[in-house]
Motif scaffolding. Structure first.
Motif, short mmCIF file in Angstrom:
data_model
loop_
_atom_site.label_atom_id
_atom_site.label_comp_id
_atom_site.label_asym_id
_atom_site.label_seq_id
_atom_site.Cartn_x
_atom_site.Cartn_y
_atom_site.Cartn_z
N PRO A 1 0.82 -1.21 0.00
CA PRO A 1 0.00 0.00 0.00
C PRO A 1 0.86 1.26 0.00
O PRO A 1 1.95 1.30 0.60
N ALA A 2 0.37 2.30 -0.66
CA ALA A 2 1.12 3.55 -0.73
C ALA A 2 1.37 4.14 0.65
O ALA A 2 2.39 4.80 0.88
N SER A 3 0.46 3.90 1.59
CA SER A 3 0.61 4.46 2.94
C SER A 3 1.74 3.81 3.71
O SER A 3 2.12 4.29 4.79
N CYS A 4 2.30 2.71 3.17
CA CYS A 4 3.34 1.96 3.89
C CYS A 4 4.72 2.09 3.25
O CYS A 4 5.65 1.40 3.66
N ASP A 5 4.84 2.93 2.24
CA ASP A 5 6.17 3.09 1.65
C ASP A 5 6.97 4.14 2.42
O ASP A 5 6.43 4.89 3.24
N GLY A 6 8.27 4.18 2.15
CA GLY A 6 9.14 5.08 2.90
C GLY A 6 8.75 6.54 2.77
O GLY A 6 8.80 7.31 3.74
N GLU A 7 8.34 6.94 1.56
CA GLU A 7 7.99 8.34 1.34
C GLU A 7 6.81 8.76 2.21
O GLU A 7 6.81 9.84 2.81
N SER A 8 5.82 7.90 2.32
CA SER A 8 4.65 8.22 3.13
C SER A 8 4.99 8.24 4.61
O SER A 8 4.58 9.14 5.35
N LEU A 9 5.77 7.25 5.06
CA LEU A 9 6.09 7.14 6.49
C LEU A 9 7.04 8.23 6.96
O LEU A 9 7.13 8.51 8.16
N LEU A 10 7.74 8.86 6.02
CA LEU A 10 8.67 9.92 6.40
C LEU A 10 8.07 11.32 6.24
O LEU A 10 8.76 12.32 6.45
N ARG A 11 6.79 11.38 5.89
CA ARG A 11 6.14 12.69 5.85
C ARG A 11 6.10 13.31 7.24
O ARG A 11 5.99 12.60 8.24
N PRO A 12 6.18 14.63 7.34
CA PRO A 12 6.12 15.28 8.66
C PRO A 12 4.85 14.87 9.40
O PRO A 12 3.77 14.78 8.82
N HIS A 13 5.00 14.61 10.69
CA HIS A 13 3.85 14.17 11.49
C HIS A 13 3.23 15.29 12.31
O HIS A 13 2.07 15.22 12.69
N GLY A 14 4.00 16.33 12.59
CA GLY A 14 3.46 17.50 13.27
C GLY A 14 2.99 17.28 14.69
O GLY A 14 2.23 18.08 15.24
N ARG A 15 3.44 16.22 15.33
CA ARG A 15 2.93 15.90 16.66
C ARG A 15 3.74 16.55 17.79
O ARG A 15 3.37 16.46 18.96
N GLU A 16 4.81 17.24 17.44
CA GLU A 16 5.60 17.91 18.47
C GLU A 16 4.80 19.00 19.17
O GLU A 16 5.06 19.32 20.35
#
Length: 396
Positions: A365-380
């Motif tokens: 799935p696209a949501s599980c590739d490196g590019e997707s998982l390395l998107r900023p999460h903004g949770r700080e």
């Protein structure tokens, strides 16, 4: 004396003059069909086409194969995933060595399998606490029969065994039962320390403390004394409903058992989504073992559980807070190195034969590739929810 009679002359049929007779239309079509069929390299296809041509198999054959496969599937599932005979609900086999007993030696060895979420917990904690030099690891791979094995590319670094079962058998009392991962092994005493994942990662936290902060973990404390009660309470939610909940969906052997497991799983995910919308981690602004235990299931959710285990109500990517939370942990130093997506997919789709007989592995799935998982999460920027009662988060 009687004379020996001469042998009879062979019978010879005289063909009438002229060219040989041509076969009729029926015989011609039959020969052409046989020639086409005989050219096939698949004997099963050859047999089926001889029996019923291009039509569907007879109803009796379909029913016989269906009943036969169902019976074989039930036998396989009872061995792979024991269930409650009355309900068909998956019942996990307890760990044979569920707790660390006594004081192990300093020569420890960790055995893991990359597809396994329980073993993955130990790899994540080992990485976060910087225990790589202190704790060597051997990676077992699923064999064709589903048993954890070693290969030349992924050997047993301690004994050179071919199967994980052989490592277990090295202990003085021998071994009977399932050879599971993770396995924390005492190399000096040739004994199992523990093969229950939650107890292993708690022990590793103590090991890091004894080593003065984990030898590279930056003083990270995943099991702080002041949060242990909250961590245990969160684990009491995560383990049955999510960690084991996906398996209860995938290994359910009745519709009722599946419906109950799926309802509980997605109810828990909905509540976790609500809590993590206002808290960076489960226990506030500090990463703990509770987060590690949730992470190793979430990182596999869209990859395998959504499809293979029929956890289909929603994908993880449809939960904004949970997906960002997963990216947050994935992006921590050394964590991504523990996540081998190809090994995870192969370990489920190609090994769990009763769930996927064809062994076909779908696209990632696209949501599980490196590019997707390395998107900023903004949770700080999220406020701390430390001290918020679990009841307020609706997950008690």
């Amino acid at each position: 004396m009687w004379a020996t009679p001469s042998p009879p002359l062979p019978l010879r049929l005289r063909r009438p003059p002229g060219p040989p007779p041509r076969p009729g239309p029926f015989l011609t079509r039959h020969r052409r069909r046989l020639n086409r069929i005989s050219a096939s390299q698949d004997p099963l296809s050859t047999l089926s086409r001889l029996l019923w041509g291009r039509a569907l198999p007879p109803a009796q054959l379909v029913l016989a194969v269906r009943h036969g496969w169902t019976a074989a599937w039930q036998v396989l599932m009872r061995q792979l995933a024991p269930s409650d005979p009355a309900t068909g609900a998956f019942t996990r086999t307890p760990s044979r060595f569920p707790a660390v007993v006594g004081t192990p030696s300093s020569r420890l060895h960790l055995y893991v399998g990359l597809p396994c979420p329980w073993a993955h917990r130990t790899l994540v904690v080992r990485a976060l606490l910087g225990l790589e030099a202190r704790l060597p690891v051997s990676v077992a791979v699923p064999g064709d029969d589903g048993a954890w094995s070693f290969t030349p590319d992924s050997p047993d670094g301690l004994y050179g065994k071919r199967r994980l079962r052989e490592v277990y058998a090295v202990r003085s009392g021998g071994f009977e039962g399932r050879a599971s991962v993770p396995l924390l092994w005492d190399a000096e005493r040739r004994e199992v320390v523990c093969n229950e994942s939650i107890e292993i990662i708690k022990y590793l936290c103590g090991l890091a403390d004894a080593d003065g902060g984990g030898g590279g973990g930056g003083g990270l404390d995943l099991w702080p004394s002041e949060l242990r009660q909250d961590i245990d309470r969160w684990y009491g939610v995560i383990y049955p409903s999510v960690n084991n909940g996906v398996y209860r969906c995938g290994f359910a052997q009745s519709q009722e058992a599946y419906d109950a497991a799926a309802s509980e799983l997605f109810g828990a995910l909905d509540r976790l989504e609500a809590h993590l919308a206002s808290s960076r981690y489960l226990c506030g602004d500090r990463l703990t073992l509770a987060d590690v235990c949730l992470f190793t299931t979430l990182i596999r959710f869209d990859l395998v559980y959504n499809t293979l285990f029929r956890c289909t109500r929603r994908k993880l990517a449809e939960y904004p807070s949970l997906h960002a939370y997963t990216r947050d942990i994935y992006q921590m130093p050394r964590v991504a190195d523990t996540c081998d997506m190809e090994a995870i997919m192969a370990g489920y789709f190609k090994t769990l034969f009763p769930l996927n007989p064809g062994g076909i592995q779908p696209l990632r799935p696209a949501s599980c590739d490196g590019e997707s998982l390395l998107r900023p999460h903004g949770r700080e920027a999220l406020p701390s929810a430390a001290g918020t009662p679990l009841e307020a988060a609706a997950v008690s």
